[in-house]
Design a protein around this motif. Structure first.
Motif, PDB file in Angstrom:
ATOM      1  N   PRO A 139      19.034  19.933  83.405  1.00 35.00           N
ATOM      2  CA  PRO A 139      19.689  19.569  84.875  1.00 35.00           C
ATOM      3  C   PRO A 139      19.303  18.182  84.971  1.00 35.00           C
ATOM      4  N   ILE A 140      20.382  17.419  85.951  1.00 43.09           N
ATOM      5  CA  ILE A 140      19.762  16.208  86.330  1.00 43.09           C
ATOM      6  C   ILE A 140      20.391  16.249  87.875  1.00 43.09           C
ATOM      7  N   ALA A 141      19.495  15.444  88.822  1.00 38.91           N
ATOM      8  CA  ALA A 141      19.782  15.224  90.265  1.00 38.91           C
ATOM      9  C   ALA A 141      19.171  13.921  90.808  1.00 38.91           C
ATOM     10  N   HIS A 142      20.145  12.898  90.615  1.00 37.53           N
ATOM     11  CA  HIS A 142      19.577  11.718  91.019  1.00 37.53           C
ATOM     12  C   HIS A 142      20.762  10.765  91.675  1.00 37.53           C
ATOM     13  N   GLY A 143      20.540   9.748  92.378  1.00 35.20           N
ATOM     14  CA  GLY A 143      21.394   8.683  92.671  1.00 35.20           C
ATOM     15  C   GLY A 143      21.042   7.488  91.998  1.00 35.20           C
ATOM     16  N   GLU A 144      19.906   7.287  91.237  1.00 31.91           N
ATOM     17  CA  GLU A 144      19.644   6.136  90.838  1.00 31.91           C
ATOM     18  C   GLU A 144      19.036   6.403  89.265  1.00 31.91           C
ATOM     19  N   GLY A 145      19.967   6.535  88.506  1.00 30.14           N
ATOM     20  CA  GLY A 145      19.763   6.875  86.989  1.00 30.14           C
ATOM     21  C   GLY A 145      20.438   6.287  86.006  1.00 30.14           C
ATOM     22  N   ASN A 146      21.052   4.979  86.348  1.00 29.55           N
ATOM     23  CA  ASN A 146      21.840   4.021  85.871  1.00 29.55           C
ATOM     24  C   ASN A 146      21.109   3.201  84.895  1.00 29.55           C
ATOM     25  N   TYR A 147      20.477   3.585  83.882  1.00 31.79           N
ATOM     26  CA  TYR A 147      19.659   2.788  82.842  1.00 31.79           C
ATOM     27  C   TYR A 147      20.178   1.626  82.650  1.00 31.79           C
ATOM     28  N   TYR A 148      19.476   0.520  82.669  1.00 25.37           N
ATOM     29  CA  TYR A 148      19.938  -0.817  82.153  1.00 25.37           C
ATOM     30  C   TYR A 148      18.655  -1.762  81.941  1.00 25.37           C
ATOM     31  N   HIS A 195      15.686  16.891  83.863  1.00 26.48           N
ATOM     32  CA  HIS A 195      14.550  17.656  84.404  1.00 26.48           C
ATOM     33  C   HIS A 195      14.165  18.899  83.081  1.00 26.48           C
ATOM     34  N   PRO A 196      13.206  18.644  82.164  1.00 21.26           N
ATOM     35  CA  PRO A 196      13.189  19.705  81.390  1.00 21.26           C
ATOM     36  C   PRO A 196      12.297  20.775  82.092  1.00 21.26           C
ATOM     37  N   GLU A 197      11.683  20.391  82.981  1.00 21.82           N
ATOM     38  CA  GLU A 197      10.738  21.386  83.749  1.00 21.82           C
ATOM     39  C   GLU A 197      11.665  22.152  84.698  1.00 21.82           C
ATOM     40  N   ARG A 198      12.771  22.066  84.762  1.00 17.99           N
ATOM     41  CA  ARG A 198      13.831  22.834  85.637  1.00 17.99           C
ATOM     42  C   ARG A 198      14.603  23.613  84.666  1.00 17.99           C
ATOM     43  N   ALA A 199      14.250  23.748  83.318  1.00 19.39           N
ATOM     44  CA  ALA A 199      15.122  24.562  82.596  1.00 19.39           C
ATOM     45  C   ALA A 199      14.378  25.083  81.501  1.00 19.39           C
ATOM     46  N   PHE A 213       7.741  20.724  76.248  1.00 18.03           N
ATOM     47  CA  PHE A 213       6.564  20.842  76.719  1.00 18.03           C
ATOM     48  C   PHE A 213       5.649  21.331  75.642  1.00 18.03           C
ATOM     49  N   GLN A 214       6.354  22.298  74.785  1.00 20.92           N
ATOM     50  CA  GLN A 214       5.654  22.803  73.588  1.00 20.92           C
ATOM     51  C   GLN A 214       5.336  21.638  72.536  1.00 20.92           C
ATOM     52  N   SER A 215       6.370  20.977  72.615  1.00 21.51           N
ATOM     53  CA  SER A 215       6.012  19.619  71.676  1.00 21.51           C
ATOM     54  C   SER A 215       4.796  18.857  72.011  1.00 21.51           C
ATOM     55  N   MET A 216       4.764  18.468  73.564  1.00 17.06           N
ATOM     56  CA  MET A 216       3.378  17.930  73.923  1.00 17.06           C
ATOM     57  C   MET A 216       2.174  18.668  73.361  1.00 17.06           C
TER      58      MET A 216
END
Lengths: 227, 83
Positions: A139-148, A195-199, A213-216
């Motif tokens: 999932p994503i949930a953002h208004g400012e995610g436009n990486y530059y 959001h990996p934590e929401r999946a 999280f398993q990788s970490m």
């Protein structure tokens, strides 16, 4: 492995992160407030999503000067794992722990949905449980995610394989080169908009985030068992 | 006392989607001669009077550290005697 979930005023994914590492990955985890000044005893730091300080000025710009942040920067400088999702990613770029910036979405709209991602670097301490090129849904949930970032920085990111996740099929925010998540050169600080934590539970739509999280945890085990 | 005005704008090279949206609204209102709109932030500060070069240095520090993200923004400032 013991995680610190940093809680800023306006964080709202802190519980999801704690749930993911504690209940799903079965690790120790505690909240650490923005006004704390020590991360002694923790093995990993998680910066949650949300709207720290109301997103005033720029997303993450004020949280970056919280009392805990010099300690987060020191923790990262020791090579220990630091992960920021969404607002956490924005805080990491504002703090200079990751290059570039997250601009307002090209559409000017807040985007809230599940997106398809590609794991473009599965050789990191955050993605080693995924297959190289694996397609996952988060999932994503953002208004400012436009990486530059500027051209020189982009070239460097590519050269060092620092682009870890990209959006597949559709770019939801206009980010440069479909970038969804990047890692620092040393490989211990990762930021991403999804959001990996929401999946972490099939019941809630996707469990693609568990391997993150398993990788970490696995990589922490490797480091500690090697002395 | 000084009055300091700070203007923070996206750099020329950065697309300003809000400015573009405002421009289209202006065009919808019929003001076709408006060719470009860029949107930024404006700050007013009241500052204790000290040597001007010192204040300039301090203001630039504040802009670089907090008010602007120099990856995508540039800033200008004016320092005036308070009325």
């Amino acid at each position: 492995m013991k995680f610190a979930v940093i809680v800023f005023p306006g964080s709202n994914c802190d519980r999801d992160l704690l749930w993911a590492v504690k209940e799903i990955s079965k690790q120790d985890a505690e909240y650490v407030r923005h006004d704390a000044t020590s991360l002694a005893g923790y093995d990993g730091v998680l910066l949650p999503g949300g709207f720290s300080y109301g997103d005033y000025l720029r997303c993450g710009a004020i949280a970056r000067f919280s009392a805990i942040m010099p300690e987060v920067i020191r923790f990262a400088a020791e090579g220990k794992p630091v992960f920021g999702t969404c607002n956490g990613f924005q805080i990491l770029t504002e703090a200079g722990l990751l290059p570039g910036v997250l601009k307002k979405n090209e559409s000017l709209k807040f985007v809230c949905k599940t997106v398809k991602l590609k794991v473009t670097n599965a050789a990191t301490n955050f993605t080693s449980q995924y297959k190289q090129g694996e397609e996952i849904f988060l999932p994503i949930a953002h208004g400012e995610g436009n990486y530059y970032c500027d051209a020189a920085t982009l070239a460097k990111l590519k050269k060092n394989n620092q682009i870890v996740f990209t959006y597949e099929d559709e770019n939801p925010n206009g980010s440069l080169e479909n970038i969804a998540g990047i890692i620092n050169e040393r490989g211990n600080v990762l930021g991403m908009m999804p959001h990996p934590e929401r999946a972490v539970e099939e019941l809630l739509g996707s469990a693609s985030g568990i391997k993150f999280f398993q990788s970490m945890v696995e990589n922490y085990r490797k480091v500690t068992s090697n002395g | 006392m000084y009055e300091v005005k700070v203007y923070v704008m996206y750099k020329e090279s950065i697309l300003d989607p809000q400015g573009e949206a405002v421009k289209s609204a202006i065009h919808r209102l019929g003001y076709d001669e408006i060719q470009e709109v860029r949107m930024g932030k404006y700050f007013e500060m009241k500052v204790t009077k000290k040597e001007k070069s010192f204040i300039e240095k301090r203001i630039e520090e504040i802009c670089d550290r907090l008010l602007a993200n120099v990856t995508m923004e540039s800033y200008q400032y004016e320092i005036m005697e308070a009325r």
